[in-house]
Design an enzyme around this catalytic site. Structure first.
Site, PDB file in Angstrom:
ATOM      1  N   GLU A   1      75.241 123.189  -4.230  1.00 27.60           N
ATOM      2  CA  GLU A   1      74.948 124.629  -4.023  1.00 27.60           C
ATOM      3  C   GLU A   1      74.510 125.293  -5.321  1.00 27.60           C
ATOM      4  OE1 GLU A   1      77.618 122.944  -2.855  1.00 27.60           O
ATOM      5  OE2 GLU A   1      76.694 122.793  -0.890  1.00 27.60           O
TER       6      GLU A   1
ATOM      7  N   ASP B   1      75.726 115.718  -2.657  1.00 24.16           N
ATOM      8  CA  ASP B   1      76.762 116.661  -2.260  1.00 24.16           C
ATOM      9  C   ASP B   1      76.919 117.716  -3.361  1.00 24.16           C
ATOM     10  OD1 ASP B   1      78.828 117.658  -0.729  1.00 24.16           O
ATOM     11  OD2 ASP B   1      80.346 116.366  -1.623  1.00 24.16           O
TER      12      ASP B   1
END
Ligand SMILES: *[C@@H]1O[C@H](CO)[C@@H](O)[C@H](O)[C@H]1NC(C)=O
Ligand SMILES: *[C@@H]1O[C@H](CO)[C@@H](O)[C@H](O)[C@H]1NC(C)=O
Ligand SMILES: *[C@@H]1O[C@H](CO)[C@@H](O)[C@H](O)[C@H]1NC(C)=O
Ligand SMILES: *[C@@H]1O[C@H](CO)[C@@H](O)[C@H](O)[C@H]1NC(C)=O
Ligand SMILES: *[C@@H]1O[C@H](CO)[C@@H](O)[C@H](O)[C@H]1NC(C)=O
Ligand SMILES: *[C@@H]1O[C@H](CO)[C@@H](O)[C@H](O)[C@H]1NC(C)=O
Ligand SMILES: CC(=O)N[C@H]1CO[C@H](CO)[C@@H](O)[C@@H]1O
Length: 926
Positions: free
Chosen positions: A513, A510
């Site tokens: 980005e 997770d």
């Protein structure tokens, strides 16, 4: 208004969002905001004058002010290519003309929409000229020269054009600096060895101005025409436009919206970003690939192999503009000619997806905030108690000690190792979350991952050569540099240490980005052209470093400016390799951030949705888009992540979610539990039943994944892939298919007991009863009480199913039932891939069985094309044949008479076959 940037209280893993009810993001800097919206009085003045101009235009039907040059007036609105895409400035005539462009104000679009650009290129705007073009072994090489500078700094005067006719259906066109090497995406792409002999396309050039003209030879359709606007190639601004042959354009992720993109002045930005899925925002992953449906049902695809921040501007001409701020223009065009083939051809370049372990296709359960391993365990026990299928139990960040990777809370999660052991005993698996931000504020010697990462130099650095420090769940963190191979070794060692205590089976990566609760770093970002480039695409927050690390951060392979969109891919690669080494089995990974070729290493979930009906609908275009991106293992958080679900919503969502290729129910903390056990007996039973239906279809689903792995077929498939000539299917995104033959029509609204869905032309059979429906290609109303999900089987197919158990492990030992759906000519076809469900490279090593089933002239045949030992222990128990028009007088199994049943709805069933999967056989009815 709550700010996105500052976080004071912990938020759900992978989700820092506004709280429910909070005002939405200010639209002014959002991508869909009118580009002239800035702030202050100037804006008001401009808006006012705009309105005045518009009103006057309406009244007088003419132009107010100096008449623009005739060459500008000649350009129809739909063909105006934006010469001033900067959103931070209000474009004036003066600014526009300083770029040598045409300025004509157009009416204001509706609020939140973009409109016709006011500043656009005149037809004679200077571009490149093709100076020479020579043949090469694979195609051509050309030289492009620009005689007049465009308006961005470091405009490159001479470009090299490389064209390779790679296959009959694939063309490669690359444009780069002729003199100096530039950054290129470090992706292994196959190289053609010889020039395609019979390409189904023809390529021509416009020499001055330079342009590419690509046609589909068979139809003459112009697929690309890049002379519609000037080519611009500056160091940090690369732009190329093309006309499009239709408005049916798909792909270009990651975004939330309908499957089909609007070409009504719609700009899609690609820059990996942690934000709750919202229409028009750039989201977690970047996929610069589109598929376009041409008139007549042909399809083609275009992939721009570029990892820089970019935007793709769509306009009604129809036309498209790629605008990227680095790298090179490296295009692959795939000619299909049908959409399935386009996606296969795309994956021949980016790589086919990994074959998941069978258990990955079971039901997964997770929530943030079980609070303890005992609490987690309790849910697992409740699921078992009600005999609801579950393959994997997950934990979100609350299992960790201080949210630090590779630790677990020794108090609240003391029994985690025993829980995992218990899961394994029951044929179940354990998956936990991991983040790439490594806590940097521990006393020296107390946290090996950071100390050792620092010692080995494995973190992203600032321009000053120090680890860049941001803030994520554990507080201050450094960020692992997965572009460095040494980081992969360190990641492996960390995982090995943790696995020795908690023998996890899969990983959920997770926040990759990478997400940062600060903009850039604890010290912001340094001035300079990486963090403040001459042009910033329409990213959320208007800055490349918004909610992530500085673009100037140093990584082993390049600067973060170039590698940002690759962060999730590189982490997935390191994680897949580590899992393989630790477990010696096929890895299971779900990643939030993704890039082309991600499917080789991981699946994806669609991010932190809300428990709302609208979000449930959006999950369908979301998962279908990821099918196009070559990441078939995809699903959304079933029942919704944030905010409170309702029993009705959750029941309908479990029904839809049971048909996500990756099916996980996941919930945020501090919301009511939403696993199936907490609902009323009626809802619980409906959820259990639909999961049993999924489990009964595991052999079919697994076989679809085999085809995805082998050749890039999609698993969850848009209807138009199978019916490309039926224009009614081009906009459908409330239904989908599994493979070519199972139609899923979920209920996406509250308070209804029926659903209207499109049924393509032909005969379809109700999955549960075998009753047939004949459609002329029409919308049909289907009964859909709360406990029912509509599933229809396409004529001519054979689906392998199995008696479902409560885990995939239990299911795989049960007898199979083959469901035959006869076509109008009484034929059918299907297949089955079977292996041990988890060993590495079973297909590549030949340790699998592959069976083909077919029916012709009242004879069903099962042919074993490849056999392995696993198949001997499983039997085929039942054959159900839908659409047998008249009652047979007898049924023969391998020539021997066999009892059977025949029902009024034309279903013939032969039970107790007891035939080993490794044996071919035939059944004949007379
Ligand atoms: C093409 O060949 C000519 C003659 O050999 C040469 O002068 C020119 O530079 C070549 N062009 C390219 C783009 O290689
Ligand atoms: C375009 O290129 C094809 C070969 O790719 C060629 O056969 C055709 O003549 C060209 N057309 C024009 C108009 O130059
Ligand atoms: C390509 O675009 C140019 C510029 O709009 C246009 O003049 C030309 O006719 C187009 N060519 C084709 C084959 O469509
Ligand atoms: C978890 O359950 C075990 C066994 O029932 C018990 O011994 C332990 O105290 C519990 N732990 C917590 C933190 O409640
Ligand atoms: C980051 O800095 C460390 C020293 O602090 C160094 O060992 C490492 O090589 C640097 N990494 C990069 C990508 O510059
Ligand atoms: C069906 O199977 C039979 C026997 O294996 C074979 O002869 C025939 O060609 C098959 N038909 C199709 C359509 O695959
Ligand atoms: C967390 C969250 O609310 N995410 C988004 C879910 O989808 C809706 C629209 O469908 C968005 O507005 C939310 O931001």
């Amino acid at each position: 208004m709550k700010s996105y940037q500052k976080l004071t209280t912990p938020q759900p893993a992978g989700c820092q969002v506004e709280e429910e009810g909070a005002a939405p993001m200010p639209p002014a800097r959002g991508r869909m905001a009118p580009w002239w919206v800035g702030s202050g009085l100037l804006v008001a003045a401009v808006l006012l004058s705009t309105i005045t101009v518009w009103v006057l235009r309406q009244v007088s039907g003419g132009w107010l002010g100096p008449t623009p040059p005739p060459k500008c007036l000649l350009v129809p609105e739909s063909h105006r290519f934006d010469c001033y895409p900067e959103r931070q400035v209000v474009v004036t005539q003066e600014l526009c003309e300083s770029r040598g462009c045409c300025f004509i104000q157009s009416p204001l679009p509706a609020e939140g929409k973009q409109g016709v650009p006011w500043c656009f290129y005149p037809p004679d705007f200077p571009s490149y000229t093709l100076e020479s073009l020579n043949q090469t072994a694979l195609g051509m090489v050309g030289l492009l020269v620009r005689r007049e500078k465009a308006y961005y700094p470091r405009d490159i005067e001479m470009l090299r054009l490389d064209v390779e006719f790679e296959t009959d259906t694939r063309l490669h066109i690359k444009i780069t600096d002729a003199a100096n090497p530039r950054y290129e995406v470090p992706l292994d792409v196959p190289r053609a060895k010889k020039r395609a002999e019979n390409p189904i396309y023809s390529l021509n050039f416009s020499w001055d101005p330079f342009g590419v003209l690509l046609r589909r030879t068979a139809t003459g359709t112009v697929l690309l025409n890049t002379t519609v606007a000037p080519l611009i190639f500056a160091d940090q601004f690369l732009q190329i436009s093309t006309s499009l042959p239709s408005r049916f354009l798909y792909g270009l992720g990651e975004h939330r919206g309908s499957l089909l993109h609007s070409l009504d002045w719609n700009t899609l930005t690609l820059w990996a970003r942690d934000v709750a899925p919202t229409e028009s925002f750039n989201l977690y992953g970047a996929h610069p690939f589109y598929l376009l449906m041409e008139e007549g049902g042909d399809a083609h695809g275009v992939f721009l192999l570029n990892s820089n921040a970019m935007e793709v501007a769509l306009q009604p001409a129809p036309a498209l503009t790629w605008r990227t701020i680095g790298g090179v223009l490296d295009f692959y065009v795939f000619l299909g000619p049908d959409p399935n083939m386009v996606i296969q051809q795309y994956q021949q370049v980016i790589g086919f997806p990994a074959m998941p372990p069978l258990w990955a296709l079971g039901f997964h359960l997770c929530r943030w905030g079980y609070g303890s391993s005992n609490g987690t365990w309790q849910t697992v026990r409740a699921m078992r108690n009600y005999q609801i299928p579950q393959d994997a139990q997950w934990n979100d960040i609350d299992y960790m000690d201080g949210y630090r990777d590779f630790t677990f809370d020794s108090q609240k999660f003391a029994s985690l190792p025993s829980l995992v052991e218990d899961l394994h005993k029951h044929g179940q698996r354990y998956v936990m979350i991991l983040d790439p931000g490594i806590s940097s504020t521990n006393p020296h010697g107390s946290y090996w991952p950071f100390d050792e990462g620092l010692r080995r130099g494995l973190f992203l650095n600032t321009t000053q050569g120090q680890p860049l420090i941001g803030k994520v769940w554990p507080g201050y963190t450094a960020f692992a540099d997965f572009s460095n191979p040494d980081t992969h070794q360190w990641w492996l060692e960390n995982l090995q240490h943790f696995h020795a205590h908690v023998p996890f089976d899969g990983l959920w990566i997770d926040m990759n980005e990478p997400s940062n609760f600060m903009d850039g770093s604890e010290d912001g970002c340094p001035p300079g052209e990486l963090d403040s480039p001459p042009y910033t695409p329409a990213v959320l927050g208007d800055s490349l470093s918004s909610k992530t690390v500085c673009a100037s951060a140093k990584q082993k392979a390049s600067v973060h400016y170039n590698l940002h969109n690759l962060y999730g891919l590189m982490e997935a690669k390191a994680t897949a390799s580590a899992l393989t080494q630790i477990r010696g089995k096929r890895p299971f990974i779900i990643s939030r951030s993704t890039f082309p070729s991600q499917g080789r290493y991981s699946g994806h979930w669609l991010g932190d949705n809300r428990s709302q009906w609208k979000d449930m609908y959006y999950s369908i275009p979301g998962l279908l888009s990821f099918s196009l991106f070559g990441i078939p293992l995809v699903g959304a958080d079933i029942c919704g992540f944030s905010s409170s679900t309702s029993e009705e919503l959750c029941t309908r969502w479990m029904q839809l979610g049971a048909f996500y290729p990756f099916a996980r129910n996941h919930n945020t903390q501090n919301e009511k539990a939403q696993d199936p056990t907490v609902f009323s007996p009626a809802a619980r039973t409906a959820m259990k039943d639909v999961l049993l239906t999924r489990y009964s279809l595991l052999p079919f689903l697994y076989t679809l994944f085999h085809h995805a792995h082998l050749q890039g077929d999609t698993v969850a498939r848009p209807l138009f892939f199978e019916f490309p000539q039926d224009v009614a299917t081009l906009e459908l995104d409330r239904q989908f298919l599994w493979g070519r033959s199972l139609l899923v029509t979920p209920v996406l609204e509250p308070g209804v007991d029926s659903v209207t869905g499109y049924v393509p032309q032909g005969t379809w059979y109700d999955f549960y009863t075998g009753s047939s429906v004949n459609s002329s290609g029409e919308m049909l109303k289907m009964s859909a009480p709360l406990e029912h999900l509509n599933l229809h089987i396409r004529e001519g197919s054979i689906l392998p199913t199995q008696k479902p158990g409560t885990t995939s492990e239990e299911t795989r030992g049960n007898p199979l039932r083959l469901i035959v759906a006869l076509s109008s000519s009484a034929t059918a076809w299907g297949d089955l891939f079977w292996d041990d469900g988890e060993s590495l490279d079973t297909f590549e090593r030949g340790s699998y069985s592959y069976l083909v089933f077919n029916v012709t002239q009242n004879i069903f045949t099962s042919t074993v094309l490849h056999a392995s030992t696993e198949a001997t222990s499983v039997t085929i128990g039942t054959l159900s044949i839908f659409g047998v028009q008249k009652q047979p007088s007898k049924v023969l199994l391998n020539g021997q008479e066999k009892p059977f049943s025949y029902l009024d709805n034309q279903v013939l069933t032969v039970s107790d076959l007891g035939i080993s999967l490794s044996q071919g056989f035939s059944v004949q009815w007379l």
